[in-house]
Scaffold this motif. Structure first.
Motif, PDB file in Angstrom:
ATOM      1  N   GLN A  12       0.650  -1.161   0.113  1.00  0.00           N
ATOM      2  CA  GLN A  12       0.024  -0.082   0.012  1.00  0.00           C
ATOM      3  C   GLN A  12       0.865   1.281  -0.047  1.00  0.00           C
ATOM      4  O   GLN A  12       2.119   1.348   0.399  1.00  0.00           O
ATOM      5  N   ALA A  13       0.231   2.254  -0.531  1.00  0.00           N
ATOM      6  CA  ALA A  13       1.184   3.421  -0.305  1.00  0.00           C
ATOM      7  C   ALA A  13       1.564   3.798   1.105  1.00  0.00           C
ATOM      8  O   ALA A  13       0.903   3.780   2.043  1.00  0.00           O
ATOM      9  N   LEU A  85       6.636   4.615  -0.415  1.00  0.00           N
ATOM     10  CA  LEU A  85       5.999   4.248  -1.825  1.00  0.00           C
ATOM     11  C   LEU A  85       4.940   4.795  -2.278  1.00  0.00           C
ATOM     12  O   LEU A  85       3.639   5.105  -1.427  1.00  0.00           O
ATOM     13  N   LYS A  86       4.609   5.380  -3.363  1.00  0.00           N
ATOM     14  CA  LYS A  86       3.558   5.894  -3.953  1.00  0.00           C
ATOM     15  C   LYS A  86       2.928   5.134  -5.080  1.00  0.00           C
ATOM     16  O   LYS A  86       3.642   4.343  -5.971  1.00  0.00           O
ATOM     17  N   PRO A  87       1.552   5.371  -5.387  1.00  0.00           N
ATOM     18  CA  PRO A  87       1.209   4.657  -6.784  1.00  0.00           C
ATOM     19  C   PRO A  87       1.982   4.853  -7.917  1.00  0.00           C
ATOM     20  O   PRO A  87       2.048   3.895  -8.682  1.00  0.00           O
ATOM     21  N   GLU A  88       2.332   6.122  -8.041  1.00  0.00           N
ATOM     22  CA  GLU A  88       3.220   6.318  -9.256  1.00  0.00           C
ATOM     23  C   GLU A  88       4.488   5.504  -9.430  1.00  0.00           C
ATOM     24  O   GLU A  88       5.295   5.582 -10.427  1.00  0.00           O
ATOM     25  N   ASP A  89       4.983   4.897  -8.256  1.00  0.00           N
ATOM     26  CA  ASP A  89       6.179   4.070  -8.363  1.00  0.00           C
ATOM     27  C   ASP A  89       6.105   2.643  -8.969  1.00  0.00           C
ATOM     28  O   ASP A  89       6.954   2.004  -9.068  1.00  0.00           O
ATOM     29  N   THR A  90       4.748   2.228  -9.410  1.00  0.00           N
ATOM     30  CA  THR A  90       4.387   1.091  -9.747  1.00  0.00           C
ATOM     31  C   THR A  90       5.085   0.714 -11.258  1.00  0.00           C
ATOM     32  O   THR A  90       4.657   1.698 -12.083  1.00  0.00           O
ATOM     33  N   ALA A  91       5.722  -0.160 -11.168  1.00  0.00           N
ATOM     34  CA  ALA A  91       6.498  -0.726 -12.535  1.00  0.00           C
ATOM     35  C   ALA A  91       7.153  -1.910 -12.261  1.00  0.00           C
ATOM     36  O   ALA A  91       7.237  -2.450 -11.027  1.00  0.00           O
ATOM     37  N   ASP A  92       7.704  -2.311 -13.185  1.00  0.00           N
ATOM     38  CA  ASP A  92       8.827  -3.425 -13.325  1.00  0.00           C
ATOM     39  C   ASP A  92      10.348  -2.802 -12.957  1.00  0.00           C
ATOM     40  O   ASP A  92      10.523  -1.729 -13.736  1.00  0.00           O
ATOM     41  N   VAL A 119       6.835  -4.089  -8.801  1.00  0.00           N
ATOM     42  CA  VAL A 119       6.503  -3.476  -7.731  1.00  0.00           C
ATOM     43  C   VAL A 119       5.098  -2.769  -7.987  1.00  0.00           C
ATOM     44  O   VAL A 119       4.751  -2.125  -9.112  1.00  0.00           O
ATOM     45  N   THR A 120       4.042  -3.226  -7.191  1.00  0.00           N
ATOM     46  CA  THR A 120       2.759  -2.458  -7.413  1.00  0.00           C
ATOM     47  C   THR A 120       2.333  -1.987  -6.068  1.00  0.00           C
ATOM     48  O   THR A 120       2.431  -2.479  -5.045  1.00  0.00           O
ATOM     49  N   VAL A 121       2.005  -0.599  -6.212  1.00  0.00           N
ATOM     50  CA  VAL A 121       1.626   0.293  -5.154  1.00  0.00           C
ATOM     51  C   VAL A 121       0.177   0.611  -5.355  1.00  0.00           C
ATOM     52  O   VAL A 121      -0.060   1.343  -6.137  1.00  0.00           O
ATOM     53  N   SER A 122      -0.518   0.204  -4.316  1.00  0.00           N
ATOM     54  CA  SER A 122      -1.974   0.720  -4.254  1.00  0.00           C
ATOM     55  C   SER A 122      -2.246   1.908  -3.224  1.00  0.00           C
ATOM     56  O   SER A 122      -1.737   1.994  -2.276  1.00  0.00           O
ATOM     57  N   SER A 123      -3.055   2.582  -3.647  1.00  0.00           N
ATOM     58  CA  SER A 123      -3.686   3.802  -3.006  1.00  0.00           C
ATOM     59  C   SER A 123      -4.419   3.507  -2.014  1.00  0.00           C
ATOM     60  O   SER A 123      -5.082   2.481  -1.667  1.00  0.00           O
TER      61      SER A 123
END
Length: 123
Positions: A12-13, A85-92, A119-123
């Motif tokens: 999570q964020a 971590l922020k949702p915009e950090d979601t990436a490979d 990496v998956t970051v949810s809000s």
């Protein structure tokens, strides 16, 4: 040299993860190491880099103060600590090595790449 990235996951964020990049075949101390990321539909972007001895580091503006790169040459491994971590950090996230001496921020400057870790970051 072969590179194996690991440590990704879903958080999570505000959460944290630590990514690892383990090298084999040649000592990672021979290389500058960079971490890059690629979000769906976007190009690969520089995140952080570290010099051969770990004295110099470089970060993208978007991650400064939140991410930290380090290396343990005795373990042939480079780490990327991801905090706040922020949702915009979601990436490979990918690690890569360059056998020159300065930290580059363009993917084409790097010689060898590991597979990505998601990496998956949810809000």
């Amino acid at each position: 040299v072969q590179l194996q990235a690991s440590g990704g996951g879903s958080v999570q964020a505000g959460g944290s993860l630590r990514l690892s990049c383990a090298a084999s075949g040649r000592a990672v101390s021979n290389y500058v190491v960079g971490w890059f990321r690629q979000a769906p539909g976007k190009g690969r972007e520089f995140v952080a880099g570290i010099s051969r001895a770990g004295i110099t580091t470089k970060y993208a503006d978007s991650v400064k103060g939140r991410f930290s790169i380090s290396r343990d040459n005795a373990k042939n491994t480079v780490y990327l600590q991801l905090n706040n971590l922020k949702p915009e950090d979601t990436a490979d996230y990918y690690c890569a090595v360059d056998d020159l001496y300065t930290i580059k921020d363009r993917p084409q400057e790097y010689d060898y790449w590991g597979q990505g870790t998601q990496v998956t970051v949810s809000s």
